[in-house]
Scaffold this motif. Structure first.
Motif, mmCIF file in Angstrom:
data_model
loop_
_atom_site.group_PDB
_atom_site.id
_atom_site.type_symbol
_atom_site.label_atom_id
_atom_site.label_comp_id
_atom_site.label_asym_id
_atom_site.label_seq_id
_atom_site.Cartn_x
_atom_site.Cartn_y
_atom_site.Cartn_z
ATOM 1 N N ALA A 166 0.827 -1.210 0.000
ATOM 2 C CA ALA A 166 0.000 0.000 0.000
ATOM 3 C C ALA A 166 0.860 1.259 0.000
ATOM 4 O O ALA A 166 0.547 2.242 -0.676
ATOM 5 C CB ALA A 166 -0.935 -0.005 1.203
ATOM 6 N N LYS A 167 1.953 1.227 0.734
ATOM 7 C CA LYS A 167 2.854 2.378 0.781
ATOM 8 C C LYS A 167 3.447 2.649 -0.596
ATOM 9 O O LYS A 167 3.552 3.802 -1.033
ATOM 10 C CB LYS A 167 3.968 2.140 1.798
ATOM 11 N N THR B 121 0.825 4.209 -2.886
ATOM 12 C CA THR B 121 0.498 5.621 -2.645
ATOM 13 C C THR B 121 1.485 6.549 -3.341
ATOM 14 O O THR B 121 1.178 7.720 -3.595
ATOM 15 C CB THR B 121 0.474 5.943 -1.136
ATOM 16 N N PRO C 57 -0.482 6.374 -7.473
ATOM 17 C CA PRO C 57 -1.791 5.712 -7.398
ATOM 18 C C PRO C 57 -2.124 4.951 -8.677
ATOM 19 O O PRO C 57 -1.671 5.308 -9.770
ATOM 20 C CB PRO C 57 -2.758 6.869 -7.153
ATOM 21 N N ALA D 214 -10.915 3.358 -5.128
ATOM 22 C CA ALA D 214 -9.974 4.129 -4.302
ATOM 23 C C ALA D 214 -10.651 4.706 -3.066
ATOM 24 O O ALA D 214 -9.977 5.007 -2.070
ATOM 25 C CB ALA D 214 -9.356 5.241 -5.131
ATOM 26 N N THR E 196 -6.292 2.119 -0.489
ATOM 27 C CA THR E 196 -5.260 2.276 -1.521
ATOM 28 C C THR E 196 -5.290 1.073 -2.453
ATOM 29 O O THR E 196 -5.092 -0.068 -2.033
ATOM 30 C CB THR E 196 -3.863 2.385 -0.886
ATOM 31 N N THR F 88 -7.575 -3.594 -2.199
ATOM 32 C CA THR F 88 -7.126 -2.362 -1.556
ATOM 33 C C THR F 88 -6.351 -2.684 -0.286
ATOM 34 O O THR F 88 -6.562 -3.722 0.350
ATOM 35 C CB THR F 88 -8.313 -1.442 -1.209
#
Length: 230
Positions: free
Chosen positions: A90-91, A94, A97, A186, A190, A208
């Motif tokens: 997820a990091k 980000t 995107p 979204a 994420t 996500t």
């Protein structure tokens, strides 16, 4: 003494021809003034002779043809718990995107995205990986760096005829595309992956993070609902 000086001068010329500038004081020894440390351009050339391994930098053999490919990649996924890996994915997502990453991939290889996923590469670094049904009808794999959006690599996929046939069959007319599905999902977290699935007439399976949740987006709308796992 004049003849001796001429001989010494000749020796100096011979040494210079070899590529090294040697300072001579009285009697031909170094005077400690630093002249012995100076080297000519020829000396530099001598250190990279055809037989020298220093003549070729290892990096020159692994340079990518894509601009920006050598930029720093996100950290490794790690070998911790599943929760740690989901947070790392997820990091990385980000940083770039999913909708923007899809745009980068399609700018390089126009067509229709069949899947987009944050995954680890051969060096265990997290990248965006895409499968694209290209305009020429081939299935192309494109990798994008989340740290800046540079194209890392691309090549034609072989042996993936099912994915190719699915894309040609389902993504017709005004079908919801991968970018639209990613934008819709979204709101749930994420987006770390978007994949075209054939079930129920076709839909997008969207994951996500960092909570590792799965969502379904149909091909005829952008309605997001929890994905059912039969």
């Amino acid at each position: 003494m004049r003849r001796k000086s001429s001989v010494l001068g000749a020796v100096t010329v011979v040494v210079l021809a070899g590529g090294t500038l040697v300072g001579c004081g009285d009697g031909g020894s170094s005077d400690g003034g630093g002249s012995a440390s100076r080297t000519s351009a020829g000396a530099s050339a001598a250190t990279t002779s055809p037989g020298s391994t220093a003549a070729t930098s290892p990096a020159s053999t692994s340079a990518s043809p894509f601009s920006g490919a050598s930029a720093t990649l996100p950290p490794k996924k790690g070998t911790g718990s599943d929760a740690d890996e989901h947070r790392a994915e997820a990091k990385a997502a980000t940083m770039l995107p999913a909708p923007e990453a899809i745009g980068k991939a399609l700018a390089h290889t126009p067509g229709k995205v069949l899947s987009a996923e944050i995954d680890d590469n051969a060096q265990d670094r997290l990248i965006w990986e895409f499968e694209i049904l290209a305009k020429d009808g081939t299935l192309q794999a494109v990798n994008v760096n989340p740290a800046g959006g540079a194209i890392l690599s691309s090549h034609q996929e072989r042996g993936e005829s099912d994915d190719l046939a699915r894309g040609k069959r389902l993504l017709t007319g005004g079908a919801t595309d991968a970018a639209a599905a990613a934008k819709a999902a979204a709101a749930k977290g994420t987006v770390v992956s978007v994949k075209l699935k054939p079930e129920n007439g076709g839909h997008w399976s969207v994951e996500t993070g960092p909570g590792d949740r799965d969502w379904s987006v149909p091909l005829d709308s952008v309605k997001v609902s929890p994905e059912r796992h039969d």
